[in-house]
Structure formats: C-alpha cells, structure tokens
Design an enzyme around this catalytic site. Structure first.
Site, mmCIF file in Angstrom:
data_model
loop_
_atom_site.group_PDB
_atom_site.id
_atom_site.type_symbol
_atom_site.label_atom_id
_atom_site.label_comp_id
_atom_site.label_asym_id
_atom_site.label_seq_id
_atom_site.Cartn_x
_atom_site.Cartn_y
_atom_site.Cartn_z
ATOM 1 N N ARG A 1 -35.658 7.210 40.716
ATOM 2 C CA ARG A 1 -36.943 7.599 41.244
ATOM 3 C C ARG A 1 -37.230 7.899 42.755
ATOM 4 O O ARG A 1 -38.058 8.550 43.083
ATOM 5 C CB ARG A 1 -37.919 6.435 40.925
ATOM 6 C CG ARG A 1 -38.278 6.264 39.496
ATOM 7 C CD ARG A 1 -39.051 5.421 39.069
ATOM 8 N NE ARG A 1 -39.797 5.559 37.845
ATOM 9 C CZ ARG A 1 -40.185 4.614 37.091
ATOM 10 N NH1 ARG A 1 -40.142 3.324 37.485
ATOM 11 N NH2 ARG A 1 -40.661 4.643 35.687
ATOM 12 N N LYS B 1 -42.296 0.356 20.444
ATOM 13 C CA LYS B 1 -43.907 0.187 20.680
ATOM 14 C C LYS B 1 -44.754 1.193 19.895
ATOM 15 O O LYS B 1 -45.078 2.108 20.451
ATOM 16 C CB LYS B 1 -44.078 0.350 22.217
ATOM 17 C CG LYS B 1 -43.529 -0.985 23.190
ATOM 18 C CD LYS B 1 -43.379 -0.466 24.574
ATOM 19 C CE LYS B 1 -42.131 -0.420 25.179
ATOM 20 N NZ LYS B 1 -42.130 0.385 26.425
ATOM 21 N N GLY C 1 -38.605 5.305 28.681
ATOM 22 C CA GLY C 1 -37.372 4.746 29.365
ATOM 23 C C GLY C 1 -36.042 4.481 28.945
ATOM 24 O O GLY C 1 -35.067 4.971 29.406
ATOM 25 N N GLY D 1 -45.167 5.415 30.388
ATOM 26 C CA GLY D 1 -46.538 5.285 30.234
ATOM 27 C C GLY D 1 -47.597 6.337 30.529
ATOM 28 O O GLY D 1 -48.380 6.915 29.704
#
Ligand code: ADP
Ligand code: MG
Length: 394
Positions: free
Chosen positions: A36, A198, A352, A375
């Site tokens: 990042r 998820k 991720g 997200g």
C-alpha cells in the site's frame, strides 16, 4: 466517470494535503507488507516533481478515536523514507498548533506525514470542524486513498468542500477506470468467479453484475451456500445459512437471464481443517455426511479452466478453497494460473485473500488490474461509485 485529476492543476509552490491509504499490516512493530505504501508513490513523486510540498495523511488499523501507540504511523514514515530516498518528517498528531506550524514552514519538495487520523474520533464521524482544521493545513487536496473512499470520513469526504482545488491521485484514477470498465461495456463473454467466505457482504455486488456477465462460477463457502440453496447435500462444509435465501434469489435471477452458472462438479473433502487431515476428491458435486468441502476438485478445475479460456473479461473475488493450507490450495492456485495464462483478456482481481492467492501463484504480473481496496472495490462494483469518488468528479 470523469474525475478531477492532477494533470489539470498547477502544484508549483503549493502545499498539498494528500490523503493516502497507508493501512499496512503490522506485526510485532514491523510492517509485513508495504504494497500500500508503494502504491501511493507515483502520486507522491508526481506532486514533488511539480514543485509541491506534501502533508500526507492516512489511517492505520482501527484505533476507534483513541491514541493507540501500536497503530502509530511512525514506522510508515521510516519505510516511506527508504522507498523514495527522501526525508519524511513525522509529526505525532494531525491537528493542533504544532502541526499547523510545521505545515506552514514546509518548503517545496518537503514531506511531512501526519499521525494516524483515526486517533481522533471526529475522523470516522465525518466531523465538519475537524475536516476544516485538516484542510487549513494546505492549499490544495489530492485523494489517493481508494480503499477508504466508501466511507464518509472527514479526511476523504467532508474535507473536500474546504478546498477549491481537489483532485484524484493516480491510484484512484487507476482503480476507478478498471472497475468502470467492468461495469460499462465489458467485452463478452464476461466471466465472474466467486469464492471466499463473506457471502452476505458480496451479494449486492453479485446482483449488480448479473446484468453484465455471461457466466458465473463458484467455489469456497460461496459455492456451498449456493449448493445448499439447491437443497443438495453439503455435509459439514462451511456455509452462510443467513445468505441461503439470497443465494436462492440469485439462482432465480440467473435462470431468468439464461446465464451459464456452475457450482463445482466435484470437491476435495477432508475430515478436519488441518494439514494432517484425511482428504480426497469426491466423484460428484455434493459433499457426504460428516465431511467438509475444503477445495474444488479436479473435474471442477478442468471445467472452470475451460470457462476462463473462453472469457474476454474476468472478475475474480474469493479463493476456491482454504488456500492457506497447502493441501487445499490447488483449486485456487490453478484458477489463478489459468487466468494468468490467458492472453488478450481483461482480468481484474479483488479481495485481500484473492490478491494474496494470485501473488502466491506468481501470476500477479499477468493480471490486468489488481484492486488495492477490498471493501471499496466491491462497493464500487455494487453501486457504480463511492462517496469519496463522487466528490472528486468534474
Ligand atoms: P477475499 O479476501 O478475497 O474477498 P474472503 O475473505 O471472502 O476472500 O474469503 C477468504 C477466506 O475464505 C479464506 O480465509 C479461505 O480459507 C476461506 N475459504 C475458502 N473456501 C473455504 C471453504 N470451503 N471452507 C471454509 N473456508 C473457506
Ligand atoms: Mg478476505
């Protein structure tokens, strides 16, 4: 989507408030992955080259509005210094008289990194006074924190109205253009590969993509939720029971649109989730009583590879199995390799764990776009935009 970009602006002798996403994983005081930080460097270097000075702001972790020493950005300042070969001043707050003094004294080419903006609860509350105080530090604003753009936080959303001059950084430009390409006229056939765990979080995105895609293939807990929705046997496989009605609804929508839809033809099943488990491939697409589905099987790999070969556009989110355990990683790695080998395809990977799997398979270089914001990317695909992106539009 037309964003205000840095190209349209003049940064000579300007102090730029640059919001980035330096939310890196830290273990025992060490940064274990600096992807990042690296992702923000093109924007940092461009602005410096244009003659700006930089006041960089980020969050790290979830300190919930309190000072948490383990979530200090000080180690990030040190890493950034190494990566760009320039001094990076670090200041242990992001507002207040000391910060203001430091910001005002900055000369072109100088960089200061502010302390974790989430040490103040006003950040996540989107507090206007707080946003104004941050904005008072600089002449103009650049946002390159794509991974935070789905939040209406002070430093990504509220702050923009206190600047005349705002722009998207390169990372935001890159992310929005890749994701928009999936939503607007994707080249056909468009294959959606869904896996991971998820399920409920991803249903909104799936629904929005149903109108664009031609084929959907599934693995992981996602697949078991769909198989359960078909009332097939899944043994002790992990399933998201709350999402089963949603999966049923998706199947109805798929049938209405005559899309190609696959759950795995076979599975790797195990007696426990551990490297020393007993495991083998099933003959069919169901999981027997007392067994756990941990990966897609060889027939499924073959079938999914064939779908990948036929596709012109691919979006992949979610591993095909419990890829953290080597014995159960084959399906995920084979899918990654198959995508990597495909020439002339526009491929996007989000999430991720999916990104970690692509790196593990060593094919990251052959992927058209790897999303940095988990997200945020999913929400962009669900809604076509994000609050932090809307405010950067022309
Ligand atoms: P991403 O981060 O790419 O969005 P998720 O976080 O949704 O993906 O899912 C990743 C997780 O799903 C991994 O930890 C993986 O072990 C888990 N997983 C995949 N398949 C299974 C399965 N069959 N049973 C249990 N967990 C699974
Ligand atoms: Mg994950």
């Amino acid at each position: 989507m037309e964003l205000q970009t840095m190209k349209d602006k003049d940064y000579k002798d300007k102090r730029v408030f640059l919001r980035v996403d330096f939310n890196v994983p830290v273990e025992n005081g060490e940064i274990i992955d600096d992807t990042r930080i690296k992702a923000a460097i093109p924007t940092i270097e461009y602005l410096l080259k244009q003659g700006a000075s930089l006041i960089i702001s980020s969050h790290l972790g979830r300190p919930k509005g309190k000072v948490v020493p383990e979530m200090s950005l000080k180690i990030v300042a040190e890493r950034l210094e190494e990566l760009i070969g320039k001094d990076v001043k670090f200041i242990s707050d992001c507002v207040g008289p000391e910060v203001k003094k430091t910001a005002q004294a900055l000369k072109p080419g100088e960089i200061v990194l502010l302390e974790n903006v989430r040490f103040h609860k006003e950040e996540e509350e989107g507090d206007e006074e707080f946003a104004k105080e941050l904005a008072a530090l600089a002449d103009c604003y650049v946002n390159d924190a794509f991974g935070t753009c789905h939040r209406k936080h002070a430093s990504v959303y509220g702050i923009t109205k206190f600047f005349k001059d705002i722009a998207a950084g390169y990372l935001i430009e890159k992310e929005t253009s890749a994701l928009s390409k999936l939503l607007e006229n994707p080249e056909k056939p468009f294959l959606l590969i869904l896996g991971g765990a998820k399920v409920a979080d991803k249903i909104g995105m799936v629904k929005n993509l149903l109108d664009k895609i031609d084929t959907l293939i599934t693995g992981g807990v996602m697949a078991y939720t769909f198989i359960k929705a078909k009332n097939w046997e899944i043994g002790d496989s992990k399933v998201e029971m709350d999402a089963v009605p949603l999966a049923k609804e998706i199947i109805r929508e798929i049938n209405k649109r005559h899309l190609e839809f696959h759950t795995p033809l076979d599975h790797i099943i195990a007696d426990k989730i551990a490297p020393d488990a007993h495991y083998f491939a099933t003959e069919r697409g169901t999981v027997p009583h007392n067994w756990i589905g941990v990966d897609i099987g060889p027939q499924a790999i073959e079938e999914y590879t064939d779908c990948i070969k036929r596709a012109k556009t691919i979006f992949w989110n979610g591993p095909m199995g419990i890829y953290e355990i080597e014995e159960f990683a084959k399906g995920t790695l084979e899918i990654a390799r198959a995508i990597g080998q495909q020439k002339g395809v526009f491929s996007v990977i989000g999430g991720g764990d999916s990104v970690a799997a692509v790196n593990k398979a060593g094919v990251a270089e052959s992927i058209s776009h790897i999303c940095t914001g988990g997200g945020a990317s999913l929400e962009f695909l669900e809604k076509g935009t994000l609050p932090g992106i809307e405010v950067l539009k022309k």
